[in-house]
Enzyme design. Structure first.
Site, PDB file in Angstrom:
ATOM      1  N   ASP A  92      38.176 -14.182  39.736  1.00  0.00           N
ATOM      2  CA  ASP A  92      37.797 -12.832  40.158  1.00  0.00           C
ATOM      3  C   ASP A  92      38.747 -11.828  39.530  1.00  0.00           C
ATOM      4  O   ASP A  92      39.962 -12.012  39.576  1.00  0.00           O
ATOM      5  CB  ASP A  92      37.900 -12.711  41.686  1.00  0.00           C
ATOM      6  N   ASP A 120      27.994 -15.605  46.239  1.00  0.00           N
ATOM      7  CA  ASP A 120      29.445 -15.496  46.324  1.00  0.00           C
ATOM      8  C   ASP A 120      29.819 -14.654  47.537  1.00  0.00           C
ATOM      9  O   ASP A 120      29.426 -13.488  47.631  1.00  0.00           O
ATOM     10  CB  ASP A 120      29.943 -14.846  45.020  1.00  0.00           C
TER      11      ASP A 120
HETATM   12  C1  DX5 Z   1      34.696 -11.389  46.682  1.00  0.00           C
HETATM   13  C2  DX5 Z   1      34.911 -12.380  45.557  1.00  0.00           C
HETATM   14  C3  DX5 Z   1      34.736 -13.754  45.993  1.00  0.00           C
HETATM   15  C4  DX5 Z   1      35.669 -14.176  47.065  1.00  0.00           C
HETATM   16  C5  DX5 Z   1      34.958 -15.125  47.926  1.00  0.00           C
HETATM   17  O1  DX5 Z   1      34.957 -10.166  46.208  1.00  0.00           O
HETATM   18  O2  DX5 Z   1      34.012 -12.136  44.524  1.00  0.00           O
HETATM   19  O3  DX5 Z   1      34.728 -14.694  44.941  1.00  0.00           O
HETATM   20  O4  DX5 Z   1      36.825 -14.717  46.520  1.00  0.00           O
HETATM   21  O5  DX5 Z   1      35.784 -15.498  48.947  1.00  0.00           O
HETATM   22  P1  DX5 Z   1      35.258 -16.302  50.217  1.00  0.00           P
HETATM   23  O6  DX5 Z   1      34.617 -17.567  49.720  1.00  0.00           O
HETATM   24  O7  DX5 Z   1      36.487 -16.534  51.000  1.00  0.00           O
HETATM   25  O8  DX5 Z   1      34.280 -15.404  50.883  1.00  0.00           O
END
Ligand code: DX5
Length: 218
Positions: free
Chosen positions: A35, A174
């Site tokens: 990310d 995601d």
């Molecule tokens: C959110 C990101 C995600 C995040 C997901 O902005 O794009 O990839 O890291 O995290 P979880 O799986 O904890 O929701």
């Protein structure tokens, strides 16, 4: 529907032990999501291209830009950051790119898959004109910016609609993915599942990945 893939996102990995944490999960991961945030498009920031110099892995990278107007030079800085890494795709946000087609074309010109992401509030109509250009669509299931948020189930309407339109396309979800929400996303038509906190905040990361895989088989 294409093969189901799991893409752990390193956002909530222990950054002080990043290499160790990646080593632990790489045999169980299809893609590794990186990310990238700019503190403009989203209210959070991550290291930029230098992040790719901090680790190595055999797992192809899924780079998710939560970045306003990523320029060609900016994109290039990631492509050139660490030649030992394999970049599978670069994903850009519809909401962040004025000339989305141009940005996607530039990614593809570099022999990297181009993907487009949309936020929970963004309708599928906004990306209909690029659907024939992209290799993957990321339907955000939380507001981008932070790990550990609650899965927004209503976003699955878009997954269902897109799967009907594109039976063979990679559709990624995601945000808030765990062993309870992953089956809902897969049932709606998603085949690439990104999960961060569920995996990296778990005492047993491999078990967490397996839990997601088992849950979506049922
Ligand atoms: C959110 C990101 C995600 C995040 C997901 O902005 O794009 O990839 O890291 O995290 P979880 O799986 O904890 O929701």
């Amino acid at each position: 529907m294409p093969k189901i893939k799991i893409a752990p996102s390193i956002l909530s990995a222990n950054q002080a032990k990043l290499q160790e944490e990646i080593n632990e999960i790489e045999d169980f991961s299809d893609l590794l999501q990186v990310d990238v945030m700019d503190n403009i498009f989203v209210p959070n920031i991550t290291p930029q291209a230098e992040l790719l110099k901090k680790f190595s892995t055999k797992v192809p990278l899924d780079i998710h830009f939560m970045v306003k107007e990523p320029s060609n030079d900016y994109i290039k800085s990631f492509i050139n950051a660490n030649k030992k890494l394999k970049i599978n795709n670069i994903t850009v946000h519809q909401e962040a790119c004025k000339n989305l087609k141009k940005t996607l074309n530039f990614i593809k010109k570099n022999k990297i898959k181009a993907a487009v992401a949309i936020n929970p509030q963004t309708s599928l109509n906004k990306i209909k004109s690029v659907l024939n250009k992209v290799d993957m669509v990321l339907i955000m299931t939380v507001e981008p910016g932070f790990s550990g948020q609650k899965f927004i189930e209503s976003t699955l309407t878009k997954v269902k609609e897109l799967r009907k339109l594109k039976p063979d396309m990679d559709i990624e979800v995601d945000g808030g993915i765990n062993d309870k929400t992953a089956p809902l996303a897969v049932k709606a038509g998603a085949n690439i599942l990104v999960a961060s906190s569920f995996i990296f905040k778990s005492d047993d990361k491999i078990k967490a990945i397996k839990k997601i895989r088992d849950a979506v088989k049922k």
